[in-house]
Design an enzyme around this catalytic site. Sequence first.
Site, PDB file in Angstrom:
ATOM      1  N   ARG A 155       0.830  -1.220   0.000  1.00 18.06           N
ATOM      2  CA  ARG A 155       0.000   0.000   0.000  1.00 18.06           C
ATOM      3  C   ARG A 155       0.860   1.264   0.000  1.00 18.06           C
ATOM      4  O   ARG A 155       0.540   2.240   0.681  1.00 18.06           O
ATOM      5  CB  ARG A 155      -0.957   0.026   1.194  1.00 18.06           C
ATOM      6  CG  ARG A 155      -1.968  -1.114   1.218  1.00 18.06           C
ATOM      7  CD  ARG A 155      -3.055  -0.862   0.178  1.00 18.06           C
ATOM      8  NE  ARG A 155      -4.111  -1.849   0.271  1.00 18.06           N
ATOM      9  CZ  ARG A 155      -5.283  -1.631   0.855  1.00 18.06           C
ATOM     10  NH1 ARG A 155      -5.549  -0.479   1.396  1.00 18.06           N
ATOM     11  NH2 ARG A 155      -6.187  -2.575   0.857  1.00 18.06           N
ATOM     12  N   ARG A 167      -3.774   6.613   0.837  1.00 16.52           N
ATOM     13  CA  ARG A 167      -4.312   7.827   1.459  1.00 16.52           C
ATOM     14  C   ARG A 167      -3.342   8.594   2.341  1.00 16.52           C
ATOM     15  O   ARG A 167      -3.536   9.769   2.606  1.00 16.52           O
ATOM     16  CB  ARG A 167      -5.562   7.484   2.268  1.00 16.52           C
ATOM     17  CG  ARG A 167      -6.769   7.301   1.385  1.00 16.52           C
ATOM     18  CD  ARG A 167      -7.809   6.505   2.089  1.00 16.52           C
ATOM     19  NE  ARG A 167      -7.275   5.194   2.445  1.00 16.52           N
ATOM     20  CZ  ARG A 167      -7.983   4.233   3.015  1.00 16.52           C
ATOM     21  NH1 ARG A 167      -9.222   4.447   3.333  1.00 16.52           N
ATOM     22  NH2 ARG A 167      -7.450   3.064   3.275  1.00 16.52           N
ATOM     23  N   ARG A 191      -7.327  11.697  -5.760  1.00 16.43           N
ATOM     24  CA  ARG A 191      -8.626  11.152  -5.337  1.00 16.43           C
ATOM     25  C   ARG A 191      -9.680  12.236  -5.098  1.00 16.43           C
ATOM     26  O   ARG A 191     -10.865  11.934  -5.025  1.00 16.43           O
ATOM     27  CB  ARG A 191      -8.424  10.302  -4.076  1.00 16.43           C
ATOM     28  CG  ARG A 191      -7.802   8.948  -4.375  1.00 16.43           C
ATOM     29  CD  ARG A 191      -8.847   7.949  -4.896  1.00 16.43           C
ATOM     30  NE  ARG A 191      -9.675   7.474  -3.793  1.00 16.43           N
ATOM     31  CZ  ARG A 191     -10.903   7.882  -3.522  1.00 16.43           C
ATOM     32  NH1 ARG A 191     -11.473   8.763  -4.294  1.00 16.43           N
ATOM     33  NH2 ARG A 191     -11.576   7.411  -2.500  1.00 16.43           N
ATOM     34  N   ASP A 209      -6.698  -3.079  -7.406  1.00 18.70           N
ATOM     35  CA  ASP A 209      -7.271  -3.672  -6.186  1.00 18.70           C
ATOM     36  C   ASP A 209      -7.585  -5.141  -6.442  1.00 18.70           C
ATOM     37  O   ASP A 209      -7.935  -5.512  -7.560  1.00 18.70           O
ATOM     38  CB  ASP A 209      -8.543  -2.937  -5.761  1.00 18.70           C
ATOM     39  CG  ASP A 209      -8.886  -3.276  -4.319  1.00 18.70           C
ATOM     40  OD1 ASP A 209      -8.377  -2.599  -3.416  1.00 18.70           O
ATOM     41  OD2 ASP A 209      -9.615  -4.259  -4.096  1.00 18.70           O
ATOM     42  N   TYR A 260     -14.514 -12.029   0.583  1.00 27.01           N
ATOM     43  CA  TYR A 260     -15.243 -10.808   0.209  1.00 27.01           C
ATOM     44  C   TYR A 260     -16.469 -11.130  -0.632  1.00 27.01           C
ATOM     45  O   TYR A 260     -17.525 -10.522  -0.488  1.00 27.01           O
ATOM     46  CB  TYR A 260     -14.323  -9.850  -0.572  1.00 27.01           C
ATOM     47  CG  TYR A 260     -13.315  -9.162   0.313  1.00 27.01           C
ATOM     48  CD1 TYR A 260     -13.659  -8.037   1.051  1.00 27.01           C
ATOM     49  CD2 TYR A 260     -12.013  -9.644   0.436  1.00 27.01           C
ATOM     50  CE1 TYR A 260     -12.751  -7.407   1.879  1.00 27.01           C
ATOM     51  CE2 TYR A 260     -11.096  -9.016   1.259  1.00 27.01           C
ATOM     52  CZ  TYR A 260     -11.466  -7.903   1.980  1.00 27.01           C
ATOM     53  OH  TYR A 260     -10.558  -7.287   2.807  1.00 27.01           O
TER      54      TYR A 260
HETATM   55  O1  CP3 Z   1      -0.026  -1.709  -2.428  1.00 24.99           O
HETATM   56  C1  CP3 Z   1      -0.262  -0.812  -3.251  1.00 24.99           C
HETATM   57  O2  CP3 Z   1       0.223   0.343  -3.140  1.00 24.99           O
HETATM   58  C2  CP3 Z   1      -1.063  -1.140  -4.499  1.00 24.99           C
HETATM   59  C3  CP3 Z   1      -2.451  -0.928  -4.400  1.00 24.99           C
HETATM   60  C4  CP3 Z   1      -3.368  -1.866  -3.623  1.00 24.99           C
HETATM   61  C5  CP3 Z   1      -4.650  -1.442  -3.202  1.00 24.99           C
HETATM   62  N1  CP3 Z   1      -5.298  -2.503  -2.678  1.00 24.99           N
HETATM   63  C6  CP3 Z   1      -5.184  -0.072  -3.350  1.00 24.99           C
HETATM   64  C7  CP3 Z   1      -6.296   0.363  -2.497  1.00 24.99           C
HETATM   65  C8  CP3 Z   1      -3.254  -3.198  -3.265  1.00 24.99           C
HETATM   66  C9  CP3 Z   1      -2.058  -4.136  -3.420  1.00 24.99           C
HETATM   67  C10 CP3 Z   1      -4.484  -3.602  -2.679  1.00 24.99           C
HETATM   68  C11 CP3 Z   1      -4.758  -4.974  -2.210  1.00 24.99           C
HETATM   69  C12 CP3 Z   1      -5.973  -5.219  -1.437  1.00 24.99           C
HETATM   70  N2  CP3 Z   1      -7.225  -4.686  -1.610  1.00 24.99           N
HETATM   71  C13 CP3 Z   1      -6.063  -6.187  -0.411  1.00 24.99           C
HETATM   72  C14 CP3 Z   1      -4.927  -7.085   0.036  1.00 24.99           C
HETATM   73  C15 CP3 Z   1      -4.012  -6.437   0.977  1.00 24.99           C
HETATM   74  C16 CP3 Z   1      -4.624  -6.037   2.301  1.00 24.99           C
HETATM   75  O3  CP3 Z   1      -4.627  -4.831   2.573  1.00 24.99           O
HETATM   76  O4  CP3 Z   1      -5.047  -6.920   3.049  1.00 24.99           O
HETATM   77  C17 CP3 Z   1      -7.369  -6.181   0.080  1.00 24.99           C
HETATM   78  C18 CP3 Z   1      -7.916  -7.035   1.182  1.00 24.99           C
HETATM   79  C19 CP3 Z   1      -8.108  -5.223  -0.703  1.00 24.99           C
HETATM   80  C20 CP3 Z   1      -9.553  -4.902  -0.582  1.00 24.99           C
HETATM   81  C21 CP3 Z   1      -9.781  -3.482  -0.219  1.00 24.99           C
HETATM   82  N3  CP3 Z   1      -9.516  -2.405  -1.055  1.00 24.99           N
HETATM   83  C22 CP3 Z   1     -10.287  -2.984   0.998  1.00 24.99           C
HETATM   84  C23 CP3 Z   1     -10.698  -3.835   2.192  1.00 24.99           C
HETATM   85  C24 CP3 Z   1     -10.339  -1.590   0.888  1.00 24.99           C
HETATM   86  C25 CP3 Z   1     -10.903  -0.597   1.892  1.00 24.99           C
HETATM   87  C26 CP3 Z   1     -10.086  -0.468   3.095  1.00 24.99           C
HETATM   88  C27 CP3 Z   1      -8.804   0.295   2.823  1.00 24.99           C
HETATM   89  O5  CP3 Z   1      -7.735  -0.195   3.174  1.00 24.99           O
HETATM   90  O6  CP3 Z   1      -8.908   1.393   2.293  1.00 24.99           O
HETATM   91  C28 CP3 Z   1      -9.803  -1.259  -0.396  1.00 24.99           C
HETATM   92  C29 CP3 Z   1      -9.632   0.106  -0.968  1.00 24.99           C
HETATM   93  C30 CP3 Z   1      -8.267   0.478  -1.451  1.00 24.99           C
HETATM   94  N4  CP3 Z   1      -7.453  -0.318  -2.193  1.00 24.99           N
HETATM   95  C31 CP3 Z   1      -7.633   1.726  -1.259  1.00 24.99           C
HETATM   96  C32 CP3 Z   1      -6.400   1.671  -1.925  1.00 24.99           C
HETATM   97  C33 CP3 Z   1      -5.381   2.765  -2.065  1.00 24.99           C
HETATM   98  C34 CP3 Z   1      -8.216   2.938  -0.558  1.00 24.99           C
HETATM   99  C35 CP3 Z   1      -9.128   3.614  -1.499  1.00 24.99           C
HETATM  100  C36 CP3 Z   1      -9.297   5.070  -1.193  1.00 24.99           C
HETATM  101  O7  CP3 Z   1     -10.056   5.376  -0.271  1.00 24.99           O
HETATM  102  O8  CP3 Z   1      -8.686   5.878  -1.915  1.00 24.99           O
END
Ligand code: CP3
Length: 347
Positions: free
Chosen positions: A30, A34, A43, A79, A156
């Site tokens: 990540r 944010r 965003r 994602d 999910y």
């Molecule tokens: O790592 C990186 O920089 C690459 C981008 C990336 C995102 N999601 C962007 C994202 C990666 C590798 C993921 C993987 C992901 N997504 C996982 C596996 C890793 C982990 O964290 O356990 C999971 C379970 C998800 C599912 C997901 N996506 C959730 C549960 C959420 C909401 C909660 C949160 O952490 O924000 C997201 C949204 C998400 N994916 C955001 C980002 C940058 C936030 C979106 C925003 O509000 O701008």
Amino acid sequence: MTLNKTMPNTQFLKACNLQTTDHTPIWLMRQAGRYMKEYQAVRKHVKFLDLCKNPELCAEVTLTAREKLSVDAAIIFSDILLIANTLGLEVVFKEPGGPSIINPVRSVKDIDLFKAPDVLNDLSYVFEALKITRKSLPTDISLIGFAGAPFTLACYIIEGGSSTNYNLTKQLMLGDKEFAHKLLTILTDITITYLNEQVKNGADTIQLFDSWVGILSSHNFKELVLPYLIKIRNSMDKSIPFIYFGNGASHLYTQIKNINATVYSIDWRMDLDTAWDILGHDTAIQGNLDPSILLTDFKTIKSEVELIFKLINFRPGFIFNLGHGILPKTPFDNVKYLVDLVHSISK
Ligand code: CP3
């Protein structure tokens, strides 16, 4: 396409392959998100899903985070849940509130309603983003493609979003093995196509995120999940490093080593030296700083980093990372301090 054949041996790739490096490579799960003001600025004008489906913007977000932090690898901005679209499942991201699946899957009947997957077409924006990113990325920097592991995707897809304990997933999958295997087989097959296509489009490394696997008992993991992970691993070209991240999964390490991954990405719960002993010194290790350490201060970060280096004793095959993703409230300066510190200590 043979983009990766022309790519040099980056410090990151060397560490994946247990070779000695000039410094310990580091990237952070990540790393684009944010906590970073450049990401917040993007965003402000673009919804998360629209961002994910815009290859130029995804490339920009990926490259900006990589550059600002000077990390050794970029991870493509995307994602894990987008792949559900190819089955006809509708994923939305609520603000705030996280992901939600409008039509969750809770029976064999629901699975029978899946649309025929067309991964290459339905996720073409991801492949395009990889191509654009690779072109602009310095040649000494790696590009990581990724997917969610089948069990975590199933969590999910069944719950319809995030959950604290995923009890419904366990109830349905453990209570109806036919349902579980049918769902995991389909998710495995689309993941195989998805990951191999990412490699064709410029990813030189693949990471599989299994964020929820830790809720399973060892025997259920072995019976229900491990065979699918092995199938995915065996579908990939062995020259492309394959990273498996099992979160909360230290009780599963003796099983997990059967995946035969190139690198195991570990969380913070078990100390690195113990984890490496169990997972085996013939594989590389990535991790394991607790992401909450980055909420503290330089002094605390430094002592935790020094402890990790003490535990591994600068052994080759180590990639510095967090035990899970960067938390949204993390100060940027702490993240930058960590990266610079890891580089300077290990040089
Ligand atoms: O790592 C990186 O920089 C690459 C981008 C990336 C995102 N999601 C962007 C994202 C990666 C590798 C993921 C993987 C992901 N997504 C996982 C596996 C890793 C982990 O964290 O356990 C999971 C379970 C998800 C599912 C997901 N996506 C959730 C549960 C959420 C909401 C909660 C949160 O952490 O924000 C997201 C949204 C998400 N994916 C955001 C980002 C940058 C936030 C979106 C925003 O509000 O701008």
